[in-house]
Design a protein around this motif. Structure first.
Motif, short mmCIF file in Angstrom:
data_model
loop_
_atom_site.label_atom_id
_atom_site.label_comp_id
_atom_site.label_asym_id
_atom_site.label_seq_id
_atom_site.Cartn_x
_atom_site.Cartn_y
_atom_site.Cartn_z
N LEU A 128 -1.27 35.74 21.39
CA LEU A 128 -0.02 36.30 21.89
C LEU A 128 0.94 36.52 20.72
N GLU A 148 2.44 33.55 18.47
CA GLU A 148 1.75 32.31 18.81
C GLU A 148 1.27 31.58 17.56
N SER A 154 -2.31 26.81 18.66
CA SER A 154 -2.16 27.11 20.08
C SER A 154 -3.28 28.04 20.54
N ARG A 197 -6.51 27.22 23.15
CA ARG A 197 -6.83 28.02 24.34
C ARG A 197 -8.26 28.54 24.29
N CYS A 214 8.80 29.35 29.50
CA CYS A 214 7.47 29.72 29.01
C CYS A 214 6.42 28.73 29.50
N THR A 217 5.69 29.06 33.35
CA THR A 217 5.02 30.28 33.81
C THR A 217 3.62 30.44 33.22
N THR A 218 3.10 29.42 32.52
CA THR A 218 1.75 29.47 31.98
C THR A 218 1.00 28.20 32.38
N LYS A 219 -0.30 28.22 32.18
CA LYS A 219 -1.12 27.07 32.54
C LYS A 219 -1.57 26.33 31.28
N GLN A 220 -2.01 25.08 31.47
CA GLN A 220 -2.51 24.30 30.34
C GLN A 220 -3.83 24.87 29.85
N HIS A 249 -0.77 25.33 27.42
CA HIS A 249 0.27 26.34 27.38
C HIS A 249 0.36 26.93 25.97
N PRO A 250 0.48 28.25 25.85
CA PRO A 250 0.70 28.84 24.52
C PRO A 250 2.03 28.36 23.95
N TYR A 251 2.07 28.16 22.65
CA TYR A 251 3.34 27.79 22.02
C TYR A 251 3.52 28.59 20.74
#
Length: 387
Positions: A14, A17, A21, A25, A137, A140-143, A145-147
């Protein structure tokens, strides 16, 4: 367990990102451990944080071959990939602090700040890592999570997407287990903070920032902010009469001078609370400059002034032929050229030729090379072109 030699580009990285991170993912996608992924590429991972600071040599190229993602994009997911824009170099030099923070001047006249020594200093890299994240952020995201890469630096206060303040946390980045049960309430950031952070985001994603007077290179923007931060931390004895301007900025946000610090220290080595207050003061200073509430005394303060909306009478027009005006513009242009020369061989050669103009002796050449080295320009950029 092992993974296949070539990974499909899923999930894709992303914008902004951090490298760790993205790899967390990818590991989750393969139900693998992050250490397995890195060892599969021939690299033993000590800590995930090292991927976001300075990955092993060749890591980005190997990862690009596995994922098909452009190698330069992967490099920019780590801080080392942002040299010399965000920071001059990863290895701190003895003059790194002076080179980075004293080339420009905004609030105070050039030369007002006293010389400072900061051994081991690197721009924006905190002495003690602090973790922050955007509550929206995460929600609205799932584990995992992007950081964002910049969430670990004392550079931004807010999320460029949601306009809310970044909140400190103590959990593993990407998981925020404590927030699953008691998420922090998003707090909207003040308008000056949002404006400054969106420009920082533009610098990261587009390589340039639009200021009222003109567009500037990302490297100039990062140094402008860091210059203002350094000016806000000057002592009363350094400031002299212009110190009233500095005090006015701190009073405008309701904090004591220098965020309450009793002695000088770099922004990067200050406590998180001081870093956040100083960033807020920097955003406020920019807002006051652009609204003409304050008049900066530095050579580069003009960047925050809008272009005149209408012609002025000859008697009121600035003397564009005056030595002071021409010198200020020349200094500003030279500072920008030096910043670009640190990462561009063609610009480095052009700056070298300009500084050597009219002089051809060996002594002059050596003097110019020494000056450019002190300014952080790699000397190997100045080797002769192949015939």
């Amino acid at each position: 367990m092992s993974v296949s030699h070539r990974w499909p580009v899923h999930p894709a990285p992303l914008p902004g990102e951090a490298l760790s991170s993205w790899l967390w993912r990818i590991a989750d996608r393969y139900d693998a451990d992050l250490g397995v992924l890195t060892s599969d590429m021939g690299h033993a991972l000590a800590e995930p944080e090292e991927l976001d600071t300075c990955p092993p040599v060749g890591f980005a190229r190997k990862l690009a071959s596995r994922t098909g993602v452009d190698v330069n994009r992967i490099r920019r997911m780590s801080l080392s990939g942002w040299a010399p824009w965000l920071l001059d170099q990863m290895e701190p030099g003895p003059d790194a602090f002076t080179t980075y923070t004293r080339q420009l001047s905004v609030l105070l006249p050039a030369g007002r700040r006293r010389p400072r020594e900061a051994p081991g200093w690197r721009a924006w890299l905190p002495a003690k890592q602090t973790l922050r994240a955007c509550p929206r952020c995460v929600a609205t995201t799932k584990q995992p999570h992007p950081y964002q890469l910049m969430w670990s630096l004392p550079l931004m206060l807010s999320c460029p997407f949601h306009g809310c303040l970044l909140e400190p946390h103590t959990d593993v980045p990407g998981y925020y287990l404590g927030w699953e049960y008691a998420p922090p309430q998003p707090r909207p950031a003040a308008a000056p903070v949002v404006a400054m952070d969106r420009r920082t985001w533009d610098a990261m994603t587009t390589g340039s920032v639009q200021l009222p007077r003109r567009q500037v290179h990302a490297g100039i923007w990062f140094r402008l902010i860091r210059t203002i931060i350094d000016e806000l931390a000057t002592t009363a004895s350094e400031c002299g009469a212009p110190g009233r301007l500095i005090r006015h900025i701190w009073e405008a946000i309701g904090y004591p001078d220098r965020a309450g610090q009793s002695f000088w220290r770099t922004h990067e080595s200050s406590p998180l609370s001081v870093q956040l207050r100083t960033l807020e003061a920097a955003a406020t200073a920019i807002d006051l400059l652009e609204s003409k509430t304050l008049t900066g005394r530095g050579l580069n303060a003009m960047l925050f002034l809008p272009m005149p909306s209408a012609p002025v009478y000859d008697g009121d027009a600035p003397d564009r032929n005056s030595i002071a005006y021409l010198w200020a513009r020349a200094c500003s242009a030279f500072d920008e050229a030096v910043v670009e020369a640190r990462g561009d061989p063609d610009t480095a050669k052009a700056v070298f030729d300009m500084m050597l103009y009219g002089r051809k002796s060996a002594t002059a050449i050596q003097g110019v090379l020494s000056d450019l080295q002190d300014l952080g320009v790699p000397l190997h950029y100045l080797s002769h072109k192949e015939q």
